[in-house]
Design an enzyme around this catalytic site. Structure first.
Site, mmCIF file in Angstrom:
data_model
loop_
_atom_site.group_PDB
_atom_site.id
_atom_site.type_symbol
_atom_site.label_atom_id
_atom_site.label_comp_id
_atom_site.label_asym_id
_atom_site.label_seq_id
_atom_site.Cartn_x
_atom_site.Cartn_y
_atom_site.Cartn_z
ATOM 1 N N CYS A 106 -8.645 2.534 6.201
ATOM 2 C CA CYS A 106 -7.988 3.300 5.129
ATOM 3 C C CYS A 106 -8.435 2.833 3.740
ATOM 4 C CB CYS A 106 -6.471 3.206 5.267
ATOM 5 S SG CYS A 106 -5.804 1.628 4.771
ATOM 6 N N CYS A 127 0.872 -1.181 0.000
ATOM 7 C CA CYS A 127 0.000 0.000 0.000
ATOM 8 C C CYS A 127 0.910 1.233 0.000
ATOM 9 C CB CYS A 127 -0.884 0.000 1.246
ATOM 10 S SG CYS A 127 0.069 0.113 2.759
ATOM 11 N N GLU A 151 -0.489 -0.309 16.055
ATOM 12 C CA GLU A 151 -1.222 0.904 15.644
ATOM 13 C C GLU A 151 -2.203 1.315 16.750
ATOM 14 O OE1 GLU A 151 -3.174 0.834 11.751
ATOM 15 O OE2 GLU A 151 -4.769 2.070 12.574
ATOM 16 N N SER A 206 1.052 -10.428 9.672
ATOM 17 C CA SER A 206 0.496 -9.220 9.055
ATOM 18 C C SER A 206 -1.026 -9.200 9.249
ATOM 19 C CB SER A 206 0.862 -9.214 7.569
ATOM 20 O OG SER A 206 -0.036 -8.390 6.870
ATOM 21 N N ASN A 262 -3.375 -7.223 8.064
ATOM 22 C CA ASN A 262 -4.248 -7.079 6.897
ATOM 23 C C ASN A 262 -4.204 -8.324 6.013
ATOM 24 O OD1 ASN A 262 -2.546 -6.361 4.334
ATOM 25 N ND2 ASN A 262 -1.554 -5.324 6.023
ATOM 26 N N SER A 295 1.918 -5.500 2.976
ATOM 27 C CA SER A 295 3.360 -5.500 3.237
ATOM 28 C C SER A 295 4.082 -6.582 2.422
ATOM 29 C CB SER A 295 3.614 -5.691 4.735
ATOM 30 O OG SER A 295 2.824 -6.737 5.241
#
Ligand code: SF4
Length: 289
Positions: free
Chosen positions: A200, A12, A135, A229, A231, A273
């Protein structure tokens, strides 16, 4: 076998930007770059960045003190990764006395701004996300004790009476449908709730492009990305929820031809990623099956 690649698979813009920041600082290995935790959740890419003396120090949650091994021959710099950090962690990193570069994704910066400004205005902020994810840990730091993290209806039901001033945000990589469902339930509990959909654009795009793969006839789905990861794991969960056999792999080495014998087409996507060279090698291998 026919391979259908998702339109938005792979890095991304936030991850690309953080890597660019680290590479600029490293200047081809002339300077040592210390990243506070893994710059991205992909070990193959971290190995490649290690060749440029971009080194992961610290821990996944950005909570431990950094052990820095500085070289006497070249200078060093501390870089913050795309997930961002809390203001307290920022102060700590700056106190180390090294040059400091912030690779926080601007999309995460927007969420932090909403948490901070609403906490300052006397709101309680409900964050939909994983309480263990860096995050979310960073975002909590902006709320000065006025935030709660929820990841399920159960968590939501356990929230105390928060009064009338309540706002809701999301970790950037959550599922849109789950966020919408929880925000409606939260609104029943706190009728004056202000909702900010902060998932996002890159996450939404990857999720909808994955559904396109299913609609375009992919009989099975391969999701490429690090096992840690967030996502990537979500993409694998989303593919499985559409009743497609789903294979979450890190590299082409994890593929087994016998798993794909009964399929004539396969969809391929990758987490935010996952580097392009890994996606390409997976697609090449699958095409040869
Ligand atoms: S997934 Fe979204 S918020 Fe996270 S780094 Fe990428 S663009 Fe930024």
């Amino acid at each position: 076998m026919k391979v259908i690649r998702a339109k938005s698979a792979g890095f991304c813009w936030g991850v690309e930007r953080a890597i660019q920041v680290a590479r600029e600082e490293s200047d081809g290995g002339k300077r040592t770059v210390f990243t506070d935790g893994p710059l991205i959740h992909n070990s193959q890419m971290m190995d490649a960045l290690g060749q440029e003396d971009i080194r992961e120090v610290g821990d996944y949650k950005s909570s431990k003190d950094l052990q820095l091994e500085e070289s006497s021959e070249k200078s060093s710099v501390v870089v913050v990764r795309a997930h961002g950090i809390s203001p307290q962690r920022r102060n700590y990193l700056k106190s180390l006395g090294l040059p400091f570069r912030d690779g926080t994704c601007p999309d995460v910066g927007i969420i932090a701004g909403k948490v901070k400004s609403h906490a300052e205005k006397g709101f309680f902020v409900v964050i939909f996300g994983d309480p263990e994810h860096p995050e979310v840990i960073g975002l909590l730091g902006y709320a000065k004790g006025r935030a709660y993290v929820i990841s399920s209806v159960q968590d939501l039901n356990q929230l105390p009476d928060l009064g009338e001033k309540v706002a809701m945000v999301s970790q950037s990589t959550m599922f849109t449908n789950e966020f919408n469902r929880l925000s409606l339930l939260l609104k029943e509990k706190y009728p004056h709730l202000i909702v900010f959909d902060t998932i996002c654009g890159a996450t939404k795009e990857r999720q909808s492009d994955l559904i396109d793969l299913v609609q375009n006839g992919a009989e099975a789905i391969v999701v490429i990305g690090g096992k840690h990861s967030a996502n990537t794991r979500k993409l694998a969960k989303l593919a499985a929820s559409h009743n497609r056999p789903t294979f979450h792999i890190e590299t082409a080495n994890d593929l087994s031809p016998e798993d794909f014998e009964k399929f004539s087409s396969v969809g391929v996507t990758a987490g935010a990623s996952t580097p392009e060279f890994i996606i390409r090698s997976v697609c090449d291998k699958l095409e040869n099956y």
